[in-house]
Design a protein around this motif. Structure first.
Motif, PDB file in Angstrom:
ATOM      1  N   GLU A 100      -1.508  21.187  15.839  1.00 54.83           N
ATOM      2  CA  GLU A 100      -1.105  19.791  15.973  1.00 54.83           C
ATOM      3  C   GLU A 100      -1.472  19.004  14.718  1.00 54.83           C
ATOM      4  O   GLU A 100      -2.472  19.279  14.065  1.00 54.83           O
ATOM      5  N   THR A 101      -0.647  18.013  14.397  1.00 54.48           N
ATOM      6  CA  THR A 101      -0.857  17.190  13.204  1.00 54.48           C
ATOM      7  C   THR A 101      -1.905  16.112  13.465  1.00 54.48           C
ATOM      8  O   THR A 101      -1.868  15.436  14.498  1.00 54.48           O
ATOM      9  N   SER A 102      -2.822  15.967  12.525  1.00 58.99           N
ATOM     10  CA  SER A 102      -3.857  14.937  12.616  1.00 58.99           C
ATOM     11  C   SER A 102      -3.744  14.010  11.408  1.00 58.99           C
ATOM     12  O   SER A 102      -3.654  14.474  10.274  1.00 58.99           O
ATOM     13  N   VAL A 103      -3.720  12.688  11.656  1.00 56.99           N
ATOM     14  CA  VAL A 103      -3.647  11.698  10.583  1.00 56.99           C
ATOM     15  C   VAL A 103      -4.727  10.641  10.789  1.00 56.99           C
ATOM     16  O   VAL A 103      -4.868  10.098  11.885  1.00 56.99           O
ATOM     17  N   ILE A 104      -5.501  10.375   9.743  1.00 59.26           N
ATOM     18  CA  ILE A 104      -6.493   9.299   9.760  1.00 59.26           C
ATOM     19  C   ILE A 104      -6.248   8.402   8.553  1.00 59.26           C
ATOM     20  O   ILE A 104      -6.256   8.863   7.409  1.00 59.26           O
ATOM     21  N   ILE A 105      -6.024   7.124   8.779  1.00 59.19           N
ATOM     22  CA  ILE A 105      -5.910   6.147   7.691  1.00 59.19           C
ATOM     23  C   ILE A 105      -7.331   5.675   7.372  1.00 59.19           C
ATOM     24  O   ILE A 105      -7.997   5.068   8.221  1.00 59.19           O
ATOM     25  N   ALA A 106      -7.799   5.949   6.153  1.00 59.39           N
ATOM     26  CA  ALA A 106      -9.210   5.770   5.814  1.00 59.39           C
ATOM     27  C   ALA A 106      -9.533   4.431   5.153  1.00 59.39           C
ATOM     28  O   ALA A 106     -10.561   4.295   4.491  1.00 59.39           O
ATOM     29  N   GLU A 107      -8.660   3.452   5.301  1.00 57.13           N
ATOM     30  CA  GLU A 107      -8.924   2.111   4.769  1.00 57.13           C
ATOM     31  C   GLU A 107      -8.080   1.101   5.533  1.00 57.13           C
ATOM     32  O   GLU A 107      -7.128   1.459   6.228  1.00 57.13           O
ATOM     33  N   SER A 108      -8.433  -0.169   5.407  1.00 53.33           N
ATOM     34  CA  SER A 108      -7.710  -1.206   6.125  1.00 53.33           C
ATOM     35  C   SER A 108      -6.329  -1.421   5.502  1.00 53.33           C
ATOM     36  O   SER A 108      -6.189  -1.550   4.280  1.00 53.33           O
ATOM     37  N   ILE A 109      -5.306  -1.478   6.358  1.00 50.07           N
ATOM     38  CA  ILE A 109      -3.948  -1.796   5.903  1.00 50.07           C
ATOM     39  C   ILE A 109      -3.375  -2.959   6.705  1.00 50.07           C
ATOM     40  O   ILE A 109      -2.169  -3.182   6.716  1.00 50.07           O
ATOM     41  N   VAL A 151       3.497  -1.334   3.887  1.00 45.26           N
ATOM     42  CA  VAL A 151       3.111   0.054   3.614  1.00 45.26           C
ATOM     43  C   VAL A 151       4.347   0.897   3.298  1.00 45.26           C
ATOM     44  O   VAL A 151       5.351   0.844   4.022  1.00 45.26           O
ATOM     45  N   TYR A 152       4.252   1.675   2.223  1.00 50.87           N
ATOM     46  CA  TYR A 152       5.313   2.601   1.815  1.00 50.87           C
ATOM     47  C   TYR A 152       4.769   4.020   1.946  1.00 50.87           C
ATOM     48  O   TYR A 152       3.827   4.402   1.244  1.00 50.87           O
ATOM     49  N   ILE A 153       5.342   4.784   2.857  1.00 48.77           N
ATOM     50  CA  ILE A 153       4.889   6.155   3.112  1.00 48.77           C
ATOM     51  C   ILE A 153       5.828   7.118   2.405  1.00 48.77           C
ATOM     52  O   ILE A 153       7.020   7.186   2.707  1.00 48.77           O
ATOM     53  N   VAL A 154       5.298   7.879   1.450  1.00 42.30           N
ATOM     54  CA  VAL A 154       6.109   8.793   0.641  1.00 42.30           C
ATOM     55  C   VAL A 154       6.034  10.193   1.244  1.00 42.30           C
ATOM     56  O   VAL A 154       4.954  10.791   1.319  1.00 42.30           O
ATOM     57  N   LYS A 185       0.853  -1.181   0.000  1.00 43.22           N
ATOM     58  CA  LYS A 185       0.000   0.000   0.000  1.00 43.22           C
ATOM     59  C   LYS A 185       0.894   1.237   0.000  1.00 43.22           C
ATOM     60  O   LYS A 185       1.816   1.354   0.806  1.00 43.22           O
ATOM     61  N   ILE A 186       0.631   2.136  -0.929  1.00 43.85           N
ATOM     62  CA  ILE A 186       1.362   3.409  -1.013  1.00 43.85           C
ATOM     63  C   ILE A 186       0.528   4.486  -0.334  1.00 43.85           C
ATOM     64  O   ILE A 186      -0.631   4.713  -0.703  1.00 43.85           O
ATOM     65  N   LEU A 187       1.097   5.137   0.665  1.00 45.73           N
ATOM     66  CA  LEU A 187       0.442   6.259   1.330  1.00 45.73           C
ATOM     67  C   LEU A 187       1.292   7.512   1.136  1.00 45.73           C
ATOM     68  O   LEU A 187       2.501   7.427   0.924  1.00 45.73           O
ATOM     69  N   SER A 188       0.654   8.667   1.231  1.00 48.91           N
ATOM     70  CA  SER A 188       1.382   9.925   1.057  1.00 48.91           C
ATOM     71  C   SER A 188       0.990  10.937   2.114  1.00 48.91           C
ATOM     72  O   SER A 188      -0.186  11.046   2.483  1.00 48.91           O
ATOM     73  N   GLY A 189       2.001  11.655   2.598  1.00 48.16           N
ATOM     74  CA  GLY A 189       1.725  12.824   3.408  1.00 48.16           C
ATOM     75  C   GLY A 189       1.396  13.990   2.498  1.00 48.16           C
ATOM     76  O   GLY A 189       1.120  13.814   1.307  1.00 48.16           O
ATOM     77  N   THR A 190       1.449  15.187   3.025  1.00 48.88           N
ATOM     78  CA  THR A 190       1.088  16.371   2.234  1.00 48.88           C
ATOM     79  C   THR A 190       2.288  17.033   1.573  1.00 48.88           C
ATOM     80  O   THR A 190       2.123  17.973   0.805  1.00 48.88           O
ATOM     81  N   ALA A 191       3.512  16.534   1.834  1.00 51.78           N
ATOM     82  CA  ALA A 191       4.708  17.213   1.326  1.00 51.78           C
ATOM     83  C   ALA A 191       4.820  17.144  -0.189  1.00 51.78           C
ATOM     84  O   ALA A 191       5.214  18.110  -0.838  1.00 51.78           O
ATOM     85  N   HIS A 192       4.490  15.970  -0.786  1.00 53.56           N
ATOM     86  CA  HIS A 192       4.706  15.799  -2.236  1.00 53.56           C
ATOM     87  C   HIS A 192       3.779  14.688  -2.744  1.00 53.56           C
ATOM     88  O   HIS A 192       4.246  13.652  -3.218  1.00 53.56           O
ATOM     89  N   ARG A 193       2.487  14.919  -2.677  1.00 55.49           N
ATOM     90  CA  ARG A 193       1.518  13.885  -3.056  1.00 55.49           C
ATOM     91  C   ARG A 193       1.644  13.496  -4.533  1.00 55.49           C
ATOM     92  O   ARG A 193       1.469  12.334  -4.895  1.00 55.49           O
ATOM     93  N   ILE A 200      -3.269   4.586  -4.956  1.00 58.19           N
ATOM     94  CA  ILE A 200      -2.708   5.198  -3.753  1.00 58.19           C
ATOM     95  C   ILE A 200      -3.702   5.089  -2.605  1.00 58.19           C
ATOM     96  O   ILE A 200      -4.914   5.201  -2.795  1.00 58.19           O
ATOM     97  N   GLY A 201      -3.168   4.809  -1.414  1.00 54.80           N
ATOM     98  CA  GLY A 201      -4.030   4.589  -0.255  1.00 54.80           C
ATOM     99  C   GLY A 201      -4.723   5.852   0.222  1.00 54.80           C
ATOM    100  O   GLY A 201      -4.295   6.974  -0.063  1.00 54.80           O
ATOM    101  N   LYS A 202      -5.799   5.648   0.945  1.00 53.68           N
ATOM    102  CA  LYS A 202      -6.599   6.764   1.449  1.00 53.68           C
ATOM    103  C   LYS A 202      -6.159   7.121   2.860  1.00 53.68           C
ATOM    104  O   LYS A 202      -6.252   6.313   3.778  1.00 53.68           O
ATOM    105  N   CYS A 203      -5.662   8.333   3.010  1.00 58.95           N
ATOM    106  CA  CYS A 203      -5.355   8.828   4.350  1.00 58.95           C
ATOM    107  C   CYS A 203      -5.542  10.339   4.367  1.00 58.95           C
ATOM    108  O   CYS A 203      -5.358  11.014   3.360  1.00 58.95           O
TER     109      CYS A 203
END
Length: 318
Positions: free
Chosen positions: A40-49, A54-57, A6-14, A28-31
Motif C-alpha cells: 500500500e502507498t504511504s504519503v506524509i507531507i512533512a511541512e505546513s502547506i 500546491v503543484y504536485i509533479v 509549493k512544489i511537491l514531488s512523488g517518486t516517479a520523476h523527482r 521543493i516541498g518535503k514529503c
C-alpha cells in the motif's frame, strides 16, 4: 506571489520536480512517499502547506504506471486534507492516454477513468504536455493546460539537423502534428502508414518523396520503438540519406533499447517528461530536450494570471 506556491514531488520523476523548483527559485516541498510491507502507498507531507497553492509533479509513466497513478491520487488527497488552497497536478506524461476512445465493443475508455479519479481526489487543475489526443482535455471538468514540445523540437531540428529535410508522420493519425513541424521548417511532408495490423509484415506505405533527403520522423510516444525502426528501414530503402526521429515522450519499454540500437535511425530525440537517465547510458542514439523550464514558466504564468499559450517558443536548445 511565487512565495505562495509549493512544489511537491512523488517518486516517479523527482529530478524533474527539482528542476522546476530551481527555475522558479523555490525550495521543493518535503514529503515522504513510501510503501507499506503489503504494497500500500504511504504519503506524509512533512511541512505546513495550509493556504498554499500546491503543484504536485508526477508523470504517470512506466515502469510502474499504476503505482505512480495511485501515489499521485494519495498525494492529492493528503494535500487537500492539509488545507491547501489550490491543488494542481503537473503530469508531464499522461498515462493511459492512448485509451481515449472506444474502437471495439465492450472496451473501456481508461483515459477518461483516470480523469475521473483525479477530479474525485480533489485536483483543481492539470498541466500536461502533448496529450495523446486533444479530447482528453474534455475528459475533465476543470482547467487543463496542454503544453506543446513542438516549438522546442523545431529549434532542435534547426540547430542540429542540417540539410534538405522532409518531415515524416509515422502514422495517418499523426499527420496534424507532423504538418505543424513541416510548416515551421518550410519543408515537405511525407506520410508512412502500416497497411496491416500484422506486425510480421515488414513494410509500410510511403506517400511522398524522400529521395536523397534527410527524413525527420515526428511522433508522440516512443514505446517499443518497433514502428520507428521499421519506418527508418523503409525510408532508407526508399532513398532517404539519413533518418532521425523526434518524439515528445520516451517510454522505451520492453526491448526498445535493443531495437533502437539495431535500427537505422541516426538519433532518437525525446524530452525528459519521463525519467531517461538509465536509458541514456544504454544507447548513444538517444538525445534529450529539457522541458522542465517550459513547465516552470507555465506555472509562473498561472500564478501571475498570464496567458500560458505558446510560451515554450522562448526557450533555447543548447
Amino acid at each position: 506571489m511565487i512565495e505562495s506556491i509549493k512544489i511537491l514531488s512523488g517518486t516517479a520523476h523527482r529530478d524533474f520536480a527539482e528542476q522546476i523548483a530551481k527555475h522558479l527559485n523555490v525550495v521543493i516541498g518535503k514529503c515522504d512517499c513510501t510503501k507499506f510491507s503489503n504494497g500500500e502507498t504511504s504519503v506524509i507531507i512533512a511541512e505546513s502547506i495550509r493556504s498554499k497553492d500546491v503543484y504536485i509533479v508526477q508523470p504517470t509513466c512506466s515502469p510502474n504506471v499504476n503505482d505512480n497513478i495511485m501515489e499521485l491520487l494519495v498525494l492529492i488527497d493528503a494535500v487537500k486534507r492539509a488545507s491547501a488552497n489550490q491543488v494542481t497536478a503537473v503530469i508531464p506524461y499522461y498515462g493511459y492516454g492512448k485509451q481515449n476512445k472506444k474502437e471495439r465493443s465492450r472496451e473501456p475508455i481508461t483515459g477518461k477513468l483516470i480523469a475521473n479519479m483525479l477530479e474525485t481526489a480533489g485536483v483543481n487543475r492539470v498541466i500536461s504536455m502533448d496529450l495523446e489526443a486533444s479530447q482528453i482535455q474534455g475528459f475533465f471538468n476543470i482547467p487543463v493546460d496542454n503544453l506543446y514540445a513542438e516549438p522546442l523540437i523545431v529549434k532542435y531540428i534547426e540547430k542540429h539537423i542540417k540539410g534538405e529535410r522532409v518531415v515524416i508522420s509515422p502514422a495517418v493519425d499523426g499527420v496534424k502534428r507532423a504538418k505543424l513541424v513541416a510548416d515551421k521548417l518550410n519543408c515537405d511532408l511525407a506520410i508512412l502508414d502500416r497497411q496491416t495490423k500484422d506486425e510480421s509484415v515488414d513494410d509500410m506505405l510511403l506517400v511522398g518523396d524522400v529521395t536523397d533527403k534527410i527524413a525527420v520522423i515526428i511522433g508522440s510516444v516512443a514505446d517499443t520503438c518497433d514502428t520507428l525502426a521499421l519506418a527508418a528501414k523503409v525510408l532508407k530503402r526508399r532513398g532517404a540519406s539519413k533518418v532521425y526521429a523526434l518524439v515528445s515522450h520516451g517510454e522505451l519499454s520492453g526491448n526498445a533499447i535493443e531495437t533502437l540500437n539495431a535500427s537505422e535511425l541516426e538519433e532518437l530525440v525525446i524530452t525528459n517528461s519521463i525519467p531517461t537517465m538509465s536509458k541514456l547510458e544504454q544507447s548513444p542514439k538517444i538525445k534529450v530536450i529539457n522541458v522542465a523550464p517550459m513547465f516552470a514558466e507555465a506555472i509562473r504564468r498561472i500564478v501571475h494570471g498570464e496567458s500560458v499559450t505558446a510560451h515554450s517558443s522562448k526557450f533555447v536548445i543548447l
